[in-house]
Write a protein that holds these residues in place. Structure first.
Motif, mmCIF file in Angstrom:
data_model
loop_
_atom_site.group_PDB
_atom_site.id
_atom_site.type_symbol
_atom_site.label_atom_id
_atom_site.label_comp_id
_atom_site.label_asym_id
_atom_site.label_seq_id
_atom_site.Cartn_x
_atom_site.Cartn_y
_atom_site.Cartn_z
ATOM 1 N N LEU A 83 0.691 -1.114 -0.015
ATOM 2 C CA LEU A 83 -0.003 0.016 -0.047
ATOM 3 C C LEU A 83 0.727 1.235 -0.054
ATOM 4 C CD1 LEU A 83 -2.763 -0.784 2.370
ATOM 5 C CD2 LEU A 83 -3.061 -0.559 -0.079
ATOM 6 N N SER A 84 2.064 1.234 0.465
ATOM 7 C CA SER A 84 2.881 2.373 0.451
ATOM 8 C C SER A 84 3.775 2.555 -0.774
ATOM 9 C CB SER A 84 3.600 2.401 1.696
ATOM 10 O OG SER A 84 5.118 1.311 1.445
ATOM 11 N N ARG A 85 3.284 1.884 -1.767
ATOM 12 C CA ARG A 85 3.922 1.888 -3.064
ATOM 13 C C ARG A 85 3.101 2.093 -4.304
ATOM 14 N NH1 ARG A 85 7.419 -1.113 0.439
ATOM 15 N NH2 ARG A 85 9.493 -0.314 0.026
ATOM 16 N N PRO A 86 3.393 2.246 -5.376
ATOM 17 C CA PRO A 86 2.596 2.403 -6.408
ATOM 18 C C PRO A 86 1.800 1.357 -6.874
ATOM 19 C CG PRO A 86 4.462 3.843 -7.206
ATOM 20 C CD PRO A 86 4.764 3.088 -5.885
ATOM 21 N N GLN A 88 1.378 -0.926 -9.214
ATOM 22 C CA GLN A 88 1.988 -2.016 -10.015
ATOM 23 C C GLN A 88 3.216 -2.776 -9.313
ATOM 24 O OE1 GLN A 88 3.748 -1.123 -13.932
ATOM 25 N NE2 GLN A 88 1.713 -1.243 -14.534
ATOM 26 N N TRP A 89 3.441 -2.307 -8.259
ATOM 27 C CA TRP A 89 4.595 -2.722 -7.454
ATOM 28 C C TRP A 89 4.469 -4.069 -6.981
ATOM 29 C CZ3 TRP A 89 6.198 -3.928 -2.130
ATOM 30 C CH2 TRP A 89 7.402 -4.333 -2.066
ATOM 31 N N TRP A 92 5.021 -6.407 -10.101
ATOM 32 C CA TRP A 92 6.428 -6.706 -10.508
ATOM 33 C C TRP A 92 7.204 -7.318 -9.512
ATOM 34 C CZ3 TRP A 92 9.277 -4.839 -14.400
ATOM 35 C CH2 TRP A 92 8.776 -3.867 -15.212
ATOM 36 N N LEU A 95 6.607 -11.102 -10.566
ATOM 37 C CA LEU A 95 6.725 -11.686 -11.897
ATOM 38 C C LEU A 95 7.675 -12.711 -11.606
ATOM 39 C CD1 LEU A 95 7.373 -8.360 -14.097
ATOM 40 C CD2 LEU A 95 5.274 -9.650 -13.946
ATOM 41 N N PRO A 96 7.412 -13.889 -12.740
ATOM 42 C CA PRO A 96 8.451 -15.204 -12.514
ATOM 43 C C PRO A 96 9.531 -14.857 -13.491
ATOM 44 C CG PRO A 96 6.662 -15.182 -14.407
ATOM 45 C CD PRO A 96 6.196 -13.890 -13.562
ATOM 46 N N ALA A 124 -14.933 6.162 -17.217
ATOM 47 C CA ALA A 124 -13.441 6.601 -17.613
ATOM 48 C C ALA A 124 -12.219 5.931 -16.918
ATOM 49 C CB ALA A 124 -13.519 8.025 -17.615
ATOM 50 N N ALA A 131 -6.352 0.696 -20.374
ATOM 51 C CA ALA A 131 -5.141 1.248 -21.330
ATOM 52 C C ALA A 131 -3.821 1.045 -20.622
ATOM 53 C CB ALA A 131 -5.417 2.862 -21.430
ATOM 54 N N GLU A 134 -2.971 -2.734 -20.759
ATOM 55 C CA GLU A 134 -2.510 -2.820 -22.203
ATOM 56 C C GLU A 134 -0.963 -2.340 -22.241
ATOM 57 O OE1 GLU A 134 -5.083 -0.882 -25.182
ATOM 58 O OE2 GLU A 134 -3.359 -1.405 -26.724
ATOM 59 N N ARG A 135 -0.545 -1.247 -21.917
ATOM 60 C CA ARG A 135 0.655 -0.926 -22.082
ATOM 61 C C ARG A 135 1.821 -1.721 -21.206
ATOM 62 N NH1 ARG A 135 -1.599 4.528 -21.348
ATOM 63 N NH2 ARG A 135 -0.701 4.543 -18.981
ATOM 64 N N MET A 139 4.624 -4.201 -22.820
ATOM 65 C CA MET A 139 5.936 -4.151 -22.235
ATOM 66 C C MET A 139 6.613 -5.333 -21.936
ATOM 67 S SD MET A 139 7.888 -4.218 -19.558
ATOM 68 C CE MET A 139 6.562 -3.837 -18.263
ATOM 69 N N TRP B 350 12.083 -1.216 -10.316
ATOM 70 C CA TRP B 350 11.127 -1.572 -9.297
ATOM 71 C C TRP B 350 11.205 -2.071 -7.974
ATOM 72 C CZ3 TRP B 350 5.969 0.084 -9.281
ATOM 73 C CH2 TRP B 350 5.443 0.749 -10.628
ATOM 74 N N ARG B 356 6.403 4.771 1.360
ATOM 75 C CA ARG B 356 6.166 6.230 1.866
ATOM 76 C C ARG B 356 7.344 6.658 2.794
ATOM 77 N NH1 ARG B 356 0.568 5.493 1.091
ATOM 78 N NH2 ARG B 356 -0.147 6.800 -0.740
ATOM 79 N N GLU B 390 8.247 3.616 -22.046
ATOM 80 C CA GLU B 390 8.142 2.754 -20.879
ATOM 81 C C GLU B 390 8.677 3.438 -19.873
ATOM 82 O OE1 GLU B 390 8.957 -1.437 -23.533
ATOM 83 O OE2 GLU B 390 10.458 -0.596 -22.177
ATOM 84 N N GLN B 397 3.547 6.590 -13.154
ATOM 85 C CA GLN B 397 3.107 5.775 -12.258
ATOM 86 C C GLN B 397 3.648 6.265 -10.567
ATOM 87 O OE1 GLN B 397 2.473 1.518 -12.461
ATOM 88 N NE2 GLN B 397 3.515 1.919 -14.163
ATOM 89 N N PHE B 401 1.432 8.329 -7.825
ATOM 90 C CA PHE B 401 1.440 7.815 -6.484
ATOM 91 C C PHE B 401 2.031 8.918 -5.270
ATOM 92 C CE2 PHE B 401 2.499 5.061 -2.724
ATOM 93 C CZ PHE B 401 1.373 4.470 -2.766
#
Lengths: 497, 497
Positions: A83-86, A88-89, A92, A95-96, A124, A131, A134-135, A139, B350, B356, B390, B397, B401
């Protein structure tokens, strides 16, 4: 998009057990080679309707494969650290690495959908989330990852049955999520927003696969086979550094040979008198609807595709009979002209988009790319694979502008086609209608049906759905076409209010 | 993104006239070959600030090239016909066929920007428009089109001068658009939203080129050269059907050898006493700012890049001296570990994103991909070209945040580097700091500066700007670094209110 996943696919026990033995062995082999090559990671996203077998399938995959090389990640409540990071963290960090497989359960899509159904975010924001997804996925694929996205589906009725069973089972009750699935509204919203996300994030390098969840054997085998084929294709690719893999598998597998088009009841007919009566009524209705002043805010596009000799021409004539010729155009699509070949593929359709209050009929259409061009190899695999997303984008623009888009697939069976071919050869004024090419296409019957089924699955959207027309009986077909157009126009007028 | 286009690029008359003769001939040749091959169309988008020479440049291009093969399309008020169809229709009908060139003036971007500055649409709609433009352009490029997007820029001061000149000239007054450019607010908004669009729609297959508009000779030559190089590269490509062309030209050309980094005034210094005083003040300020309770809603990332021996280590030490070691981390970036090589490129950054209230210093960073990896050929051209977008996504991001991102390029000149290299070799405890590699990098000085300039142009955004540090004088550099960090933190706190 979900129609093919509501027809009750199933696999019998014997077939299943035989298939699974081979499948497991092949999956283990592929997994071992993946580890040895260590060229790319595999990420599997699991999404869809509650109770459609997501958890069971993941459990099974884990049993089938080497558990040391596969990791299941479930993203439930984020931790303090997360919760204290963006946002997507947290993805990441899970990730395998190259050579490994991870199953992402409760991933970015689940969170967006949940938030949208709950009303925490608006359309929206959902679109912006799509979107961003998708990006992110582009990547990942540019960096070499192999991505599978599975959507487990149930029809509303199937869901109800399933929920009842789950409730009775104390061991499984905990699985129900916070969303109140017993509410019919929840299902409708989930499916509507789900389709919106799928439409916008299905790309050639990372398409969605929709899996009907009702039969455990069918869904397990479908997921296993899709994974195996994708994995093998990626492993076989030449080593030329990171490279995107194109997914050429159909959106909805039909391991039981029960595709949407193949499942049509082609015996439906309409008697002569009923036909006359209903035809007259629908023609009058159409004449009124296009003269209605509410048509000023709209226009109408009707797309006709189907088997050769399925009766497109006759159906189109019945549609236009009652309308002022100044109000409609028929655009027959044949091989592109020289001018059209010098332009992007969709150019020759954009040029015929009707103005407001106009009605354009496409006798064959932009779907040629994923039908004849795909089957005959007139374009590359990459070209027809990206066409689905391009076509969905295109139609979204049309519909958002207020154009009513109806799309027909006229289906006949092989015998009926043969009869009609022969009749054409024997009737002098119909002889121009039958060519060598028609006979050649007939030889590729199954390929065309597969391509058409995949097309319907990938491009039948809430905003521009396909209507399948049982066309062995011409009378039945013609009335159903007219009625569908009328219903679509009326539906659009109602929404205007 | 626009900094390099505000430094007053110019070309003298003699150089210009000589260059133009060659350029015109080469452009005509390329245009002829384009027509003969007829493999792809060329679309040129013209956008940017009023009065920055858009119209003049288009006029000139028309003079230079064969006007029968180039078409200028200006999309002003849509016609009745256009208004009665989806918005994209008007662009489709004007697309050039293969072998031809079209210049799109007043295109989709102009309309979005105009609407946003006028307040007709909100940020979300602008973003949705940008995403739609991206999909449209990707489709065009997938279909083989060669797309050039030019943004003509003027600084606010340059614009004011230009507007005055235009007003006096009755022949040109009509050119001023509806936007009231005399208002300072209009300029600010146009540039802010323009940058937002450029950031989101700059992709390897269709990047933006920013052109400083103040000197007619410089801007004409820049546009002409960029077109020529892109055209020639595309014409030389093997005939393998439709294929995307990667644009490898820098974002802002420096035909006059006056890049942003090369234009720095490296003679700036700070006296010893002033240094002591200012350093103490800024260090105290930083200590207060990171202990401030408002820091709870933020975290801080400082990126250090620069020439070898530019003093990154020393500057970093001055930053950390006054802070509690539990509150910061220094992440030195060297060659990736085995674990890191098994992941997508950005993974190893990442993993170090601060929570925070934390402060992370990257001693070299994700920009390695577009610096050392680009110059040394450690990755493919396609890889570093897509990295800009990228990286912009990634930093967006972070900033959204609440993370404050400051990025430093420490610049020294070649002589200063030589002195420091020698000193390092002569001082025993500094000897570990100098390696064979440093000497090899020095041989590629110009390539590194070009890559760094292009990096700053493509990734210096309103939300995460680059700060160039004149670092010949270490004292000056260290204080400027600290002050920049403090200002950024204070700025973020102010926005919180």
């Amino acid at each position: 998009m979900f129609e093919s996943a509501e027809i009750g696919h199933s696999i019998d026990k014997e077939t299943y057990e035989k298939a699974v033995i081979e499948l497991r062995e092949a999956l283990l082999d592929a997994q071992f080679e993946l580890k040895e090559q260590a060229r790319f990671p595999v990420i599997i996203l699991i999404n869809g309707i509650e109770g459609a077998g997501k958890g069971e399938t993941v459990k099974l995959l884990n049993e089938w494969m080497d558990p040391r090389l596969i990791q299941v990640e479930s993203f439930l409540k984020p931790s303090d650290e997360e919760l204290s990071r963006p946002a997507q963290w947290r993805f990441w960090r899970r990730l395998p690495p190259k050579g490994r497989i991870s199953i992402f359960f409760g991933n970015w899509y689940s969170q967006m959908l949940h938030a949208r159904v709950y009303g925490d975010i608006d359309d929206a924001t959902l679109d912006a989330g799509g979107a961003a997804a998708e990006r992110f996925e582009r990547m990942l694929c540019d960096e070499g990852a192999l991505l599978f996205k599975f959507w487990f589906h149930l029809s509303k009725k199937q869901l109800k049955t399933r929920l009842k069973a789950l409730e009775k089972d104390p061991e499984h009750r905990w699985r129900l999520s916070e969303l109140d699935w017993k509410q019919s509204e929840t299902y409708d919203q989930f499916v509507r927003y789900g389709e919106r996300l799928l439409r916008r994030t299905s790309r050639d390098y990372a398409p969605w696969y929709v899996v009907e969840g009702v039969d455990p054997r069918y869904r397990s085998l479908t997921v296993g086979r899709t994974l195996l084929e994708g994995l093998q294709a990626a492993l076989d690719m030449q080593e030329k550094g990171p490279e995107r893999l194109a997914h050429a598998a159909p959106l909805v597998a039909s391991l039981d040979n029960r595709g949407l088009i193949a499942s049509l009841d082609l015996s439906r007919t309409l008697g002569k008198d009923a036909y006359k009566q209903q035809l007259a009524r629908e023609q009058e209705r159409l004449a009124m609807l296009v003269r209605d002043k509410r048509f000023r805010r709209h226009s109408l596009i009707a797309v006709f595709e189907g088997n050769d000799a399925a009766g497109k021409g006759g159906a189109i004539r019945r549609v236009t009979e009652s309308i002022d010729p100044r109000q409609y155009h028929i655009v027959p699509i044949a091989a592109p002209t020289e001018e059209e070949r010098a332009q992007p593929y969709l150019w020759r359709f954009w040029r015929h988009i009707p103005a407001r209050r106009q009605f354009t009929i496409f006798d064959r259409s932009w779907y040629g790319r994923v039908l004849v061009e795909r089957v005959e190899g007139f374009c590359s695999e990459a070209d027809w694979l990206r066409a689905y997303a391009e076509i969905n984008d295109f139609e979204e623009q049309l519909v958002e502008f207020g154009i009513v888009v109806v799309k027909f697939w006229l289906a006949i069976d092989k015998n009926t086609q043969m009869e009609r071919f022969k009749e054409r050869e024997e009737t002098s004024f119909k002889r121009y209608k039958i060519t060598e090419e028609d006979w050649r296409n007939r030889d590729k019957w199954d390929l065309y049906i597969d391509a058409a089924t995949d097309m319907v699955d990938r491009t039948s959207t809430e905003i521009a759905p396909w209507t399948l027309i049982e066309a062995n009986d011409k009378r039945f077909a013609r009335v159903k076409v007219l009625r569908t157009i009328n219903d679509a126009l009326e539906g659009a007028y109602k929404k205007d209010k």
